[in-house]
Design a protein around this motif. Structure first.
Motif, short mmCIF file in Angstrom:
data_model
loop_
_atom_site.label_atom_id
_atom_site.label_comp_id
_atom_site.label_asym_id
_atom_site.label_seq_id
_atom_site.Cartn_x
_atom_site.Cartn_y
_atom_site.Cartn_z
N LYS A 179 0.92 -1.40 -0.09
CA LYS A 179 0.08 0.04 0.00
C LYS A 179 0.65 1.22 -0.05
O LYS A 179 1.86 1.17 0.61
N HIS A 180 0.49 2.49 -0.65
CA HIS A 180 1.10 3.45 -0.59
C HIS A 180 1.58 4.08 0.73
O HIS A 180 2.81 4.37 1.04
N GLU A 181 0.71 3.95 1.77
CA GLU A 181 1.18 4.25 3.13
C GLU A 181 2.20 3.61 3.87
O GLU A 181 2.82 4.20 4.69
N SER A 182 2.61 2.45 3.35
CA SER A 182 3.35 1.76 3.71
C SER A 182 4.73 1.09 3.18
O SER A 182 5.44 0.38 3.62
N HIS A 183 5.25 1.80 2.07
CA HIS A 183 6.05 1.67 1.26
C HIS A 183 7.22 2.45 1.60
O HIS A 183 8.45 1.96 0.79
N PHE A 184 7.33 3.45 2.15
CA PHE A 184 8.40 4.62 2.23
C PHE A 184 9.75 3.99 2.70
O PHE A 184 10.72 4.40 2.18
N SER A 185 9.49 2.98 3.52
CA SER A 185 10.80 2.56 4.38
C SER A 185 11.45 1.62 3.33
O SER A 185 12.66 1.44 3.46
N ARG A 186 11.06 1.14 2.02
CA ARG A 186 11.35 0.21 1.09
C ARG A 186 11.97 1.05 -0.08
O ARG A 186 13.00 0.52 -0.92
N LEU A 187 11.96 2.39 -0.08
CA LEU A 187 12.33 3.20 -1.26
C LEU A 187 13.97 3.19 -1.62
O LEU A 187 14.31 3.29 -2.55
N ASN A 188 14.49 3.38 -0.38
CA ASN A 188 15.98 3.46 -0.46
C ASN A 188 16.55 2.11 -1.17
O ASN A 188 17.75 2.21 -1.56
N GLU A 189 15.78 1.13 -1.25
CA GLU A 189 16.45 0.01 -1.66
C GLU A 189 16.46 -0.35 -3.18
O GLU A 189 17.04 -0.92 -3.85
N MET A 190 15.57 0.57 -3.68
CA MET A 190 15.27 0.30 -5.19
C MET A 190 16.12 1.26 -6.23
O MET A 190 16.53 2.00 -5.79
N ASN A 191 16.44 0.17 -7.15
CA ASN A 191 17.25 0.70 -8.33
C ASN A 191 16.61 1.52 -9.31
O ASN A 191 17.10 2.48 -9.95
N TYR A 192 15.12 1.25 -9.59
CA TYR A 192 14.47 2.02 -10.50
C TYR A 192 13.09 2.05 -9.98
O TYR A 192 12.47 1.11 -9.54
N ILE A 193 12.41 3.25 -10.52
CA ILE A 193 10.90 3.38 -10.03
C ILE A 193 10.36 3.84 -11.12
O ILE A 193 10.76 4.60 -12.18
N ILE A 194 9.07 2.96 -11.49
CA ILE A 194 8.30 3.30 -12.69
C ILE A 194 6.89 3.54 -12.16
O ILE A 194 6.36 3.05 -11.50
N ASN A 195 6.47 4.80 -12.78
CA ASN A 195 5.04 5.47 -12.54
C ASN A 195 4.36 4.93 -13.66
O ASN A 195 4.46 5.40 -14.87
N THR A 196 2.88 4.17 -13.34
CA THR A 196 1.85 3.75 -14.36
C THR A 196 0.68 4.23 -13.96
O THR A 196 -0.21 4.25 -14.72
N LEU A 197 0.64 5.12 -12.92
CA LEU A 197 -0.65 5.45 -12.46
C LEU A 197 -1.56 6.31 -13.13
O LEU A 197 -1.02 7.13 -13.89
N PRO A 198 -2.85 6.44 -13.12
CA PRO A 198 -3.67 7.26 -13.90
C PRO A 198 -3.72 8.56 -12.99
O PRO A 198 -3.35 8.38 -11.75
N LEU A 199 -4.33 9.74 -13.47
CA LEU A 199 -4.48 10.79 -12.80
C LEU A 199 -5.71 10.98 -12.11
O LEU A 199 -6.75 10.89 -12.54
N THR A 200 -5.62 11.05 -10.67
CA THR A 200 -6.98 11.10 -9.75
C THR A 200 -6.42 12.13 -8.80
O THR A 200 -5.27 12.60 -8.64
N GLU A 201 -7.47 12.24 -7.84
CA GLU A 201 -7.05 13.37 -6.71
C GLU A 201 -6.10 12.76 -5.92
O GLU A 201 -5.05 13.20 -5.38
N GLN A 202 -5.95 11.45 -5.94
CA GLN A 202 -4.87 10.84 -5.02
C GLN A 202 -3.52 10.79 -5.78
O GLN A 202 -2.48 10.70 -4.91
N THR A 203 -3.56 10.76 -6.88
CA THR A 203 -2.20 10.48 -7.41
C THR A 203 -1.50 11.91 -7.83
O THR A 203 -0.40 12.04 -8.30
N GLU A 204 -2.44 13.04 -7.84
CA GLU A 204 -1.76 14.36 -8.36
C GLU A 204 -0.84 14.89 -7.44
O GLU A 204 -0.91 14.84 -6.26
N LYS A 205 0.44 15.08 -7.88
CA LYS A 205 1.69 15.57 -7.33
C LYS A 205 2.07 14.46 -6.27
O LYS A 205 2.64 14.68 -5.24
#
Length: 310
Positions: A179-205
């Motif tokens: 879930k979005h709210e529980s993934h922050f602690s894992r971000l520094n492990e990642m080599n690549y980030i890919i965004n495929t999300l649609p634009l909604t009120e939740q995904t804006e910025k």
């Protein structure tokens, strides 16, 4: 639902006319470019087929709107939608096209293309070992059809692919889905980030300094929507090398203005919204299949949940 009069508005309206009219002779069509579109056309129509119209129109008079693209934010984002109007979207080779697009830029990075090209300019013979994709961790935002195809392609090559979604529901080809709210602690492990999300009120910025500050020289690829990214935060993250490079196919304003600093940034690759172009053949095929299913009162796999925005 009785659909008789169909209005199709698109830059490729001539190609679509040649493909569609002969396949649906029992329907009445109008094929027009947007600059010739009038409110009278919309009042005449039972259905509108289009994508990314530049102006705002009143769609409440039609029974059905079909998007020629995968995204529907131009119809829904920050707009009131008449719940009586059916909204569907195009499903075709988008997932495969986007997966190959992302793979090409990640392989370019791993195979050190830029480094060796620069060495060639100076006739510099200096060996450096490329990295393997099977050693990489890839985080995909959005685990729908497109995200799943990306996960399938990358996991098939041995990469460790995780996903982020609103529900956190497990999906095939993902090592895990958070879930979005529980993934922050894992971000520094990642080599690549890919965004495929649609634009909604939740995904804006959504991609702001909170996310970028957790990264450690990761590659960032945006094939979702431009308005999901805070450009100032991205530029700052590039300066601080929290983002090692960015590949951007979508932007909040398109075409991207000439004075935008992203154009000239040495670690930004810009493409003009081409990672998943709808071809006339694919657009026509999906529309005709959806029309047939509506006429026969069959389930629609491409129906949009207008409350969720996708």
């Amino acid at each position: 639902m009785n659909i008789s009069n169909i209005l199709l508005v698109s830059p490729m309206y001539k190609d679509l006319k040649a493909l569609i009219e002969k396949e649906a002779p029992h329907k009445t069509f109008r094929f027009v470019p947007e600059e010739e579109l009038t409110q009278e056309d919309l009042s005449w129509a039972d259905a509108l087929v289009s994508f990314n119209l530049k102006a705002d129109y009143d769609y409440s008079t039609v029974k059905w709107v079909h998007s020629l693209g995968a995204g529907v934010d131009r119809f829904l984002h920050k707009k009131e939608w008449n719940k009586e109007v059916l909204l569907t979207r195009t499903i075709c080779s988008f997932g495969q096209r986007i997966a190959e697009y992302c793979l090409s830029y990640i392989l370019k990075d791993l195979q050190l293309h830029d480094r060796f090209q620069e060495q060639q300019k100076h006739k510099n013979w200096q060996q450096c070992t490329p990295k393997l994709i099977g050693e990489q961790k890839v985080l995909v935002y959005g685990t729908g059809e497109i995200g799943q195809m990306i996960a399938k392609v990358f996991s098939g090559l041995g990469a460790d692919v995780s996903g982020v979604s609103l529900s956190g529901t497990e999906k095939e080809y993902f090592h895990e889905v958070m879930k979005h709210e529980s993934h922050f602690s894992r971000l520094n492990e990642m080599n690549y980030i890919i965004n495929t999300l649609p634009l909604t009120e939740q995904t804006e910025k959504l991609f702001d300094s909170v996310i970028f500050n957790q990264l450690s020289n990761a590659g960032f690829i945006n094939v979702g929507r431009g308005a999901s990214v805070d450009e100032e935060a991205l530029l700052q993250a590039l300066t601080e090398k929290r983002v090692g490079f960015a590949v951007l196919d979508v932007f909040e304003q398109e075409p991207l203005p000439e004075n935008n600093p992203l154009w000239s940034h040495p670690r930004v690759q810009i493409t003009p919204h081409i990672s998943a172009v709808t071809t006339p053949n694919e657009g026509a095929a999906c529309f005709l299949e959806t029309l047939k299913n509506i006429d026969e009162n069959k389930p629609l796999t491409n129906k949009v949940d207008t409350k969720k925005g996708y």
